[in-house]
Design an enzyme around this catalytic site. Structure first.
Site: not given
Ligand code: NAD
Length: 434
Positions: A128
């Site tokens: 990561k």
């Molecule tokens: P992103 O940045 O696209 O979206 C994050 C979302 O969470 C946004 O809508 C943001 O406004 C919201 N957010 C942030 N802080 C917040 C809070 N305190 N309360 C409520 N909402 C909040 O990120 P993503 O890619 O969608 O990732 C989201 C989660 O999924 C993370 O934990 C990430 O590690 C995990 N993840 C992502 C992927 C991927 O392919 N993008 C893969 C595996 C895991």
């Protein structure tokens, strides 16, 4: 200062995750991952030498990234790349841009990637990366400069058979394009160096939606296994970025009612189910889901405690903690985010009979399609969307079946089951190598 305008590859917003503190800034993420690892290692009586190898990362890189900001001042950012384990294949893991990024968090996320890649049986190890920054407060030029600086600084540690970055919170296809371009300046055209690129530059069809699609598949399978009719299920989703928004869209296509969603600015609720077209259009126009016509406002805290069948935390880690776990009413939690439930909360949920499908299974769709993207890049041969989605479906269902089987056979929580399935594969590869 202008706000970053990175072009997203979908309707999903990018980077706005950074404008408030995460739900539980006091959470020690590395401790969470270590405790989860230890519980599974104890359950399966994992060889002590293998435990020793897996408990700490193989390599940790901390780099300095000086960036000349638009105001003429030099700002110094810190970047991290942690390579946890690569006995099963090259390191693989996302890059996070967020103001709370630190070594401890990146370490924890790197270990999760080792278990995740093993669980869905893609030939990668776990890594990561991240940069401590607030991308929402940076211009496109500043972001590009920081990204290129980061790519240069970690150049010696990455490679198509060594370590392949991808997007995570606060990063997207555009950031990956800059990373690929920077790497290419030194090494020549190398699309396989990152995944999650724009499709036009060698990205895979279906990668943008892959994590959300995986969440949908796992939600569907879990509902089936635990007797919840998905067609009538009421679902709340915290986080409406890449993962949460795709999960909402795809799960609602199965007939479920998405009654609440939220982003960093707050949440919205509709008793009869949200009209997602309206939510997406409001988000596009205003930058937030809050205020979508025909919805009631809820706070992020309230969203987590709504009376729903399925709760999907899809924002940041540490959403469900000792502070709010006793108010959670959902009977099924699908961890779309990484580490959204702390170990204390996990124990409480178990004692209340709430089932928690762990992150390493629920959100593994992203790395699975990243694997497909890497394969396509290496072969210089593109798959169509149906093939990507079909292969993803097969791998996710296979992983679910393995986890569910062990969960019922050994009467262990889904998380311990998922870890033991993954650990067994990593341990076997370790023994074969050492
Ligand atoms: P992103 O940045 O696209 O979206 C994050 C979302 O969470 C946004 O809508 C943001 O406004 C919201 N957010 C942030 N802080 C917040 C809070 N305190 N309360 C409520 N909402 C909040 O990120 P993503 O890619 O969608 O990732 C989201 C989660 O999924 C993370 O934990 C990430 O590690 C995990 N993840 C992502 C992927 C991927 O392919 N993008 C893969 C595996 C895991």
């Amino acid at each position: 200062m202008t706000t970053a305008t990175i072009a997203p590859t979908s309707d999903a917003p990018v980077g706005e995750a950074s404008s408030v503190r995460p739900a539980a800034p006091h959470v020690n993420f590395n401790q969470i991952t270590n405790e989860q690892f230890q519980e599974a290692a104890d359950h399966m009586k994992l060889d002590q030498e293998v435990q020793l190898l897996l408990r700490t990362p193989y390599r940790e890189l901390i780099v300095q990234i000086p960036v000349r900001m638009d105001n003429g001042k030099l700002e110094l950012f810190h970047g991290f790349r942690v390579q946890h384990n690569a006995v099963r294949g090259p390191y693989k893991g996302g890059i996070r841009y967020h103001h709370e990024v630190d070594l401890n968090e990146v370490r924890s996320l790197a270990a999760l990637m080792t278990w995740k890649t093993a669980l869905v049986d893609v030939p990668f190890g776990g890594a990561k990366g991240g940069v401590t920054c607030d991308p929402t407060q940076m211009s496109r030029k500043e972001l590009q400069s920081m990204t290129r600086g980061f790519a240069q600084k970690i150049d010696m540690a990455i490679g198509i058979y060594r370590d392949i970055p991808a997007p995570d919170v606060g990063t997207n296809a555009q950031i990956m394009a800059w990373m690929m371009d920077e790497y290419g300046k030194k090494h020549g055209y190398t699309p396989a160096i990152v995944t999650g690129k724009p499709v036009n530059l060698g990205g895979s069809l279906g990668r943008d939606e892959a994590t959300g699609r995986g969440v949908m598949i796992i939600t569907r399978e879990a509902c089936k296994a635990f007797g919840t009719d998905i067609k009538n299920a009421r679902i709340a989703i915290q986080g409406f970025g890449n993962v949460g928004s795709w999960a909402a869209r795809l799960i609602s296509n199965l007939g479920a009612k998405i009654v609440a969603v939220s982003d960093v600015q707050g949440g919205i609720f509709a008793e009869k189910g949200l009209d997602l077209d309206k939510v997406f259009s409001h988000l596009k126009n205003t930058g937030s889901v809050v205020g979508t016509p025909g919805t009631k406002s809820v706070t992020n805290e309230e969203l987590l405690t709504l009376d729903v069948d399925v709760l999907i935390p899809a924002a940041l880690g540490g959403a469900i903690t000792e502070d709010n776990v006793d108010d959670v009413k959902a009977k099924l939690i699908i961890e779309a985010a990484n580490s959204p439930v702390t170990p204390y909360a996990d124990q409480r949920l178990r004692s209340k009979g709430v089932r928690v499908v762990p992150d390493i299974l629920a959100n593994a769709g992203g790395v699975t399609v990243s694997y497909f993207e890497w394969v396509q890049n290496l072969q210089q041969f593109n798959w169509d969307l149906d093939k990507v989605n079909h292969e993803l479906e097969l791998r996710m269902v296979k992983a679910w079946n393995a986890v569910y089987q062990r969960h019922t056979d050994e009467k262990i929580p889904l998380r311990t089951s998922a870890y033991t399935v993954a650990l067994a594969k990593v341990a076997e590869a370790s023994r074969q190598r050492f």
